[in-house]
Design an enzyme around this catalytic site. Structure first.
Site, PDB file in Angstrom:
ATOM      1  N   GLY A   1       0.812  -1.220   0.000  1.00 47.13           N
ATOM      2  CA  GLY A   1       0.000   0.000   0.000  1.00 47.13           C
ATOM      3  C   GLY A   1       0.838   1.260   0.000  1.00 47.13           C
ATOM      4  O   GLY A   1       2.036   1.234  -0.246  1.00 47.13           O
TER       5      GLY A   1
ATOM      6  N   LEU B   1       0.415   3.643  -2.172  1.00 54.21           N
ATOM      7  CA  LEU B   1       0.798   3.451  -3.575  1.00 54.21           C
ATOM      8  C   LEU B   1       1.383   4.711  -4.211  1.00 54.21           C
ATOM      9  O   LEU B   1       1.003   5.826  -3.869  1.00 54.21           O
ATOM     10  CB  LEU B   1      -0.420   2.981  -4.374  1.00 54.21           C
ATOM     11  CG  LEU B   1      -1.099   1.705  -3.864  1.00 54.21           C
ATOM     12  CD1 LEU B   1      -2.282   1.331  -4.760  1.00 54.21           C
ATOM     13  CD2 LEU B   1      -0.103   0.549  -3.789  1.00 54.21           C
TER      14      LEU B   1
ATOM     15  N   HIS C   1       4.201   1.539  -8.158  1.00 51.62           N
ATOM     16  CA  HIS C   1       3.177   0.489  -8.036  1.00 51.62           C
ATOM     17  C   HIS C   1       2.238   0.532  -9.249  1.00 51.62           C
ATOM     18  O   HIS C   1       1.874  -0.518  -9.791  1.00 51.62           O
ATOM     19  CB  HIS C   1       2.333   0.691  -6.772  1.00 51.62           C
ATOM     20  CG  HIS C   1       3.082   0.591  -5.480  1.00 51.62           C
ATOM     21  ND1 HIS C   1       3.260   1.660  -4.651  1.00 51.62           N
ATOM     22  CD2 HIS C   1       3.676  -0.467  -4.863  1.00 51.62           C
ATOM     23  CE1 HIS C   1       3.929   1.287  -3.562  1.00 51.62           C
ATOM     24  NE2 HIS C   1       4.200  -0.005  -3.671  1.00 51.62           N
TER      25      HIS C   1
ATOM     26  N   LYS D   1      12.895  -2.603  -8.508  1.00 50.61           N
ATOM     27  CA  LYS D   1      13.350  -1.825  -7.347  1.00 50.61           C
ATOM     28  C   LYS D   1      13.819  -2.758  -6.221  1.00 50.61           C
ATOM     29  O   LYS D   1      14.793  -2.478  -5.527  1.00 50.61           O
ATOM     30  CB  LYS D   1      12.197  -0.938  -6.883  1.00 50.61           C
ATOM     31  CG  LYS D   1      12.245  -0.443  -5.471  1.00 50.61           C
ATOM     32  CD  LYS D   1      13.194   0.707  -5.356  1.00 50.61           C
ATOM     33  CE  LYS D   1      13.249   1.347  -3.996  1.00 50.61           C
ATOM     34  NZ  LYS D   1      12.646   0.677  -2.883  1.00 50.61           N
ATOM     35  N   ASP D   2      13.087  -3.862  -6.032  1.00 52.91           N
ATOM     36  CA  ASP D   2      13.466  -4.848  -5.013  1.00 52.91           C
ATOM     37  C   ASP D   2      13.988  -6.085  -5.751  1.00 52.91           C
ATOM     38  O   ASP D   2      13.317  -7.109  -5.812  1.00 52.91           O
ATOM     39  CB  ASP D   2      12.246  -5.180  -4.143  1.00 52.91           C
ATOM     40  CG  ASP D   2      11.733  -3.951  -3.430  1.00 52.91           C
ATOM     41  OD1 ASP D   2      12.282  -3.613  -2.378  1.00 52.91           O
ATOM     42  OD2 ASP D   2      10.804  -3.297  -3.954  1.00 52.91           O
TER      43      ASP D   2
ATOM     44  N   GLN E   1      14.383  -9.452  -3.935  1.00 47.19           N
ATOM     45  CA  GLN E   1      13.051 -10.001  -3.640  1.00 47.19           C
ATOM     46  C   GLN E   1      12.463 -10.684  -4.879  1.00 47.19           C
ATOM     47  O   GLN E   1      11.925 -11.795  -4.799  1.00 47.19           O
ATOM     48  CB  GLN E   1      12.127  -8.875  -3.180  1.00 47.19           C
ATOM     49  CG  GLN E   1      10.667  -9.253  -3.124  1.00 47.19           C
ATOM     50  CD  GLN E   1       9.814  -8.133  -2.538  1.00 47.19           C
ATOM     51  OE1 GLN E   1       9.763  -7.965  -1.337  1.00 47.19           O
ATOM     52  NE2 GLN E   1       9.160  -7.362  -3.392  1.00 47.19           N
TER      53      GLN E   1
ATOM     54  N   LEU F   1      11.300   5.728  -6.607  1.00 46.36           N
ATOM     55  CA  LEU F   1      10.076   5.950  -5.839  1.00 46.36           C
ATOM     56  C   LEU F   1       9.955   4.848  -4.800  1.00 46.36           C
ATOM     57  O   LEU F   1      10.254   3.690  -5.074  1.00 46.36           O
ATOM     58  CB  LEU F   1       8.864   5.942  -6.762  1.00 46.36           C
ATOM     59  CG  LEU F   1       8.818   7.057  -7.803  1.00 46.36           C
ATOM     60  CD1 LEU F   1       7.600   6.882  -8.703  1.00 46.36           C
ATOM     61  CD2 LEU F   1       8.805   8.431  -7.148  1.00 46.36           C
TER      62      LEU F   1
ATOM     63  N   ARG G   1       8.757   4.463   1.506  1.00 39.26           N
ATOM     64  CA  ARG G   1       9.602   4.886   2.630  1.00 39.26           C
ATOM     65  C   ARG G   1      10.193   6.283   2.435  1.00 39.26           C
ATOM     66  O   ARG G   1      10.686   6.866   3.398  1.00 39.26           O
ATOM     67  CB  ARG G   1      10.707   3.864   2.878  1.00 39.26           C
ATOM     68  CG  ARG G   1      10.189   2.581   3.526  1.00 39.26           C
ATOM     69  CD  ARG G   1      11.321   1.697   4.017  1.00 39.26           C
ATOM     70  NE  ARG G   1      10.856   0.664   4.923  1.00 39.26           N
ATOM     71  CZ  ARG G   1      10.492  -0.553   4.540  1.00 39.26           C
ATOM     72  NH1 ARG G   1      10.553  -0.894   3.266  1.00 39.26           N
ATOM     73  NH2 ARG G   1      10.069  -1.447   5.427  1.00 39.26           N
TER      74      ARG G   1
HETATM   75  P1  AMP Z   1       5.967  -2.481  -1.619  1.00 39.65           P
HETATM   76  O1  AMP Z   1       4.605  -1.858  -1.489  1.00 39.65           O
HETATM   77  O2  AMP Z   1       7.081  -1.547  -1.287  1.00 39.65           O
HETATM   78  O3  AMP Z   1       6.068  -3.817  -0.949  1.00 39.65           O
HETATM   79  O4  AMP Z   1       6.162  -2.769  -3.173  1.00 39.65           O
HETATM   80  C1  AMP Z   1       5.237  -3.537  -3.896  1.00 39.65           C
HETATM   81  C2  AMP Z   1       5.797  -3.813  -5.263  1.00 39.65           C
HETATM   82  O5  AMP Z   1       6.057  -2.577  -5.922  1.00 39.65           O
HETATM   83  C3  AMP Z   1       7.116  -4.586  -5.214  1.00 39.65           C
HETATM   84  O6  AMP Z   1       7.139  -5.541  -6.270  1.00 39.65           O
HETATM   85  C4  AMP Z   1       8.127  -3.483  -5.445  1.00 39.65           C
HETATM   86  O7  AMP Z   1       9.330  -3.957  -6.037  1.00 39.65           O
HETATM   87  C5  AMP Z   1       7.382  -2.585  -6.400  1.00 39.65           C
HETATM   88  N1  AMP Z   1       7.945  -1.234  -6.400  1.00 39.65           N
HETATM   89  C6  AMP Z   1       8.220  -0.469  -5.320  1.00 39.65           C
HETATM   90  N2  AMP Z   1       8.784   0.696  -5.705  1.00 39.65           N
HETATM   91  C7  AMP Z   1       8.882   0.644  -7.052  1.00 39.65           C
HETATM   92  C8  AMP Z   1       9.392   1.538  -8.038  1.00 39.65           C
HETATM   93  N3  AMP Z   1       9.924   2.718  -7.720  1.00 39.65           N
HETATM   94  N4  AMP Z   1       9.331   1.164  -9.339  1.00 39.65           N
HETATM   95  C9  AMP Z   1       8.791  -0.038  -9.688  1.00 39.65           C
HETATM   96  N5  AMP Z   1       8.296  -0.925  -8.801  1.00 39.65           N
HETATM   97  C10 AMP Z   1       8.339  -0.585  -7.501  1.00 39.65           C
END
Ligand code: AMP
Length: 277
Positions: free
Chosen positions: A22, A24, A28, A147-148, A151, A182, A185
């Site tokens: 979330g 977002l 996302h 980005k991750d 993971q 982006l 955090r």
């Molecule tokens: P999170 O909400 O941080 O757990 O991220 C959910 C998904 O969004 C994960 O697959 C992240 O790798 C992806 N994500 C987070 N930040 C970015 C970004 N800046 N660009 C592309 N994907 C992202």
């Protein structure tokens, strides 16, 4: 969710899934657009929003993690998401309080270095929740952000190893105008700290430049990154690693196509970034 998923499958619809915690942002949403392509015409795009407690260490920011559900749902609707899946802690970790939740999914190789070394229980939480979400949503494909990077590779390995019938798609990192990746955090950064978050992308850029001139020994590049990061007030390098993008095995000699990842604390906020060199 499982009943819905089964009924969509019975109707011959493809399900594409984007798991998130979330709060977002455009990153996302770019995954949602990728999922839309994967779901095909008339297909179903599901976004989950769940701040998964088991991927946070007791010392980490679980209760402070930013949340804005009304805004998230608005953004989902605007992006054409068909279903937002918002599981409760009680449904994801039934019996937690009474000690009756005791099954976890562990990927035991790719999870060890980098984020796994800095946050020892993190990937156990990630693989457990992603496996559970997959079993709830039953997607044909699932989209993760580059980005991750670690993971995404860990999830891909889990999917291969456990025979999940799911295609894992990795979509590019979306960045702010100054190049900072982006991230939910980034919200923790104060106005003074925010400009210092460029330390990560600047480090990636300087390593790219170095590699463009030829192969470089990893320890030399690590020293340069340490120096670069130390130039930003209150920024502290947690780790920087150079590795093969799929096996995540560290390389001693960094060359084009090697991958780089780093984690930096800016004040109290821990940021990560990575990229291909
Ligand atoms: P999170 O909400 O941080 O757990 O991220 C959910 C998904 O969004 C994960 O697959 C992240 O790798 C992806 N994500 C987070 N930040 C970015 C970004 N800046 N660009 C592309 N994907 C992202």
């Amino acid at each position: 969710m499982q009943r819905r998923a089964r009924s969509w499958h019975r109707d011959g619809l493809r399900i594409a899934f984007v798991p998130t915690m979330g709060y977002l942002h455009e990153g996302h949403i770019s995954l949602v657009h990728e999922a839309r392509k994967r779901a095909g015409p008339g297909g179903i795009v599901v976004v989950s929003i769940y701040v998964n407690p088991t991927q946070f260490a007791p010392t980490e920011d679980l209760s402070l993690y930013p949340r804005d559900l009304p805004r998230d749902l608005f953004l989902c609707r605007e992006a054409g998401v068909d279903a937002a899946f918002l599981p409760s802690d009680a449904s994801m970790y039934p019996g937690e309080e009474t000690g009756q939740f005791s099954t976890y999914v562990v990927e035991d190789r790719l999870s060890r270095g980098m984020e796994g070394a800095s946050r020892p229980t993190h990937f156990r939480g990630v693989t457990t929740i992603v496996a559970k979400l997959f079993l709830c949503v039953q997607p044909d494909s699932a989209v993760f952000g580059a980005k991750d990077w670690q993971q995404a590779q860990v999830v891909r390995r889990m999917v291969q190893n456990l025979n999940f019938p799911i295609q894992v798609v990795v979509a590019p990192t979306r960045r702010d105008v100054d190049g900072v990746a982006l991230s939910s955090r980034n919200k923790y950064l104060s106005p003074e700290e925010r400009p210092r978050a460029v330390a990560l992308v600047r480090s990636l850029d300087l390593c790219r430049k170095a590699v463009r001139r030829g192969v470089v020994a990893a320890p030399l590049l690590k020293a340069r990154v340490r120096k670069e990061v130390s130039q930003y007030p209150s920024a502290r390098l947690d780790y920087v690693e150079f590795f093969d993008p799929e096996s995540l095995k560290p390389v001693r000699t960094v060359r084009r196509g090697s991958h780089m990842a780093l984690a930096v604390r800016v004040g109290a906020t821990r940021l990560i970034d990575n990229g291909r060199l």
